[in-house]
Design an enzyme around this catalytic site. Structure first.
Site, short mmCIF file in Angstrom:
data_model
loop_
_atom_site.label_atom_id
_atom_site.label_comp_id
_atom_site.label_asym_id
_atom_site.label_seq_id
_atom_site.Cartn_x
_atom_site.Cartn_y
_atom_site.Cartn_z
CG HIS A 1 15.06 78.47 27.72
ND1 HIS A 1 14.46 77.93 28.53
CD2 HIS A 1 15.74 78.90 28.06
CE1 HIS A 1 14.46 78.28 29.43
NE2 HIS A 1 15.90 78.73 29.80
CG ASP B 1 19.16 74.76 32.21
OD1 ASP B 1 20.60 75.58 31.51
OD2 ASP B 1 18.47 76.27 32.26
CG HIS C 1 17.18 79.06 33.44
ND1 HIS C 1 18.47 79.42 33.14
CD2 HIS C 1 16.62 79.97 33.99
CE1 HIS C 1 18.84 80.43 33.85
NE2 HIS C 1 17.82 80.45 34.62
CG ASP D 1 21.69 77.11 34.20
OD1 ASP D 1 21.22 76.40 34.56
OD2 ASP D 1 21.17 77.89 33.34
ZN LIG Z 1 19.74 77.53 31.79
#
Ligand SMILES: [Zn+2]
Length: 347
Positions: free
Chosen positions: A128, A165, A167, A252
């Protein structure tokens, strides 16, 4: 000892103290405990990381941002953003995380050993973080820095980053959005944090088509992920012909994860690894470096890491058709993505 597979780990990764937070030192403690219990640490080469240099951090990050993190940590820490705590040691440990992925790349590129696949068990995570901002538990973008290292030190011209991931790796996408030497492929729950990663975000200028986003609906499991990997990533990678494969490996998307709503199993991550290995074998002599990103259920991330290492050690890298059990929603989304990417690739 399997001379082709290794892992990066250092006890200092535990010193990034986040307090009462899902991205905790316990994550790595549980992963390492499980690997030891199952005898896997004995079977593989352990690589000790060294801290990335200021210059290496600045491959990706603005000097002012790195200095801000350093100054906050020197002052005892604080909140980099509402989700991202820093402690006194964080700056130094974040350098060690980026340095761990760099060291893994160097070990795989080193012709004097047989290492081909390395999983860097690092924290804090990175995907991120963009040039001038850390967020979402991420300080420096470990995988993006490693990709820049591959370009600068080894002259790599085609690097694939696969990010599974749950996200979207907005930071990695940002860094390479106008760079056709890095193909960024991401599967992610959508809509979800951080809000980016729709199918029409494909890169800019010369790099159009070098960002491939696969936003997936809530509840997508192993079959849907495998279908997306086999139908979109495999043909695009065959055409792109990566010289090196980097993986942002978060766990995740696991069904047990407390922060997301996907249904991937621990074994599923081993199957995804097989797809990545097949791509790497076909194009770049099997060269893969994976880096830990998210994943917040302790048992799930330990089991998933185990499953990834078992695939790396087995080194079969066979492709498995994932269409069986794929939901109509996922099939439809994959068709929409093919429609967008058809302008750039033979999908
Ligand atoms: Zn994540």
């Amino acid at each position: 000892m399997n001379a082709a597979t290794g892992f990066v780990y250092h006890e200092d990764y535990l010193r990034h103290d986040t307090g009462d937070h899902p991205e905790s030192a316990e994550r790595l403690i549980c992963i390492m405990k499980r690997l030891k219990e199952r005898g896997l640490t004995e079977k593989m080469e352990r690589i000790l990381p060294v801290r990335a240099s200021q210059e290496q951090i600045e491959y990706v990050h603005a000097d002012a941002y790195a200095k801000k993190v350093e100054a906050m940590c020197k002052g005892g820490g604080g909140m980099l953003d509402p989700d991202t705590p820093l402690c006194r040691d964080t700056y130094s440990i974040a350098l060690l995380a980026a340095g761990g992925v760099i060291k893994a790349v160097d070990a795989v590129m080193d012709e004097s050993n047989d290492l081909k696949h390395i999983f860097a068990l690092v924290r804090p995570p990175g995907h991120h973080a963009n040039s001038n901002r850390g967020r979402g538990f991420c300080i420096f973008n470990n995988v993006a820095i490693a990709a820049e290292h591959l370009k600068r030190k080894y002259g790599a011209k085609r690097i694939l980053i696969a990010d599974w991931d749950v996200h979207h790796g907005n930071g990695t996408q940002d860094v390479f959005f106008e760079d056709p030497s890095v193909l960024y492929f991401s599967t992610h729950q959508y809509p979800h944090y951080p809000g980016t990663g729709w199918i029409t975000e494909v890169g800019k200028g010369e790099a159009k088509g070098f960002t491939v986003n696969v936003p997936l609906p809530i509840g997508t499991g192993d079959a849907g992920y495998l279908y997306a990997l086999n139908t979109i990533l495999v043909p695009i990678a065959a055409e792109f012909r990566p010289e090196f494969v980097l993986v942002s490996a978060g766990f995740d998307a696991h069904s047990a994860d407390p922060l997301s709503s996907m249904e991937v199993t621990s074994q599923g991550f081993g199957l995804f690894t097989n797809v990545i290995m097949a791509i790497a074998k076909k194009n770049c002599g099997g060269r893969i470096v994976m880096a830990l990103e998210g994943g917040y259920n302790l048992n799930a991330i330990a089991e998933s890491t185990l499953s990834v290492f078992n695939s790396l050690l087995a080194n079969t890298g066979e492709l498995r058709e994932g269409a069986v059990g794929t939901s109509a929603q996922v099939t439809k989304r994959v068709e929409e993505i093919k429609e967008v990417q058809r302008e750039y690739w033979k999908v």
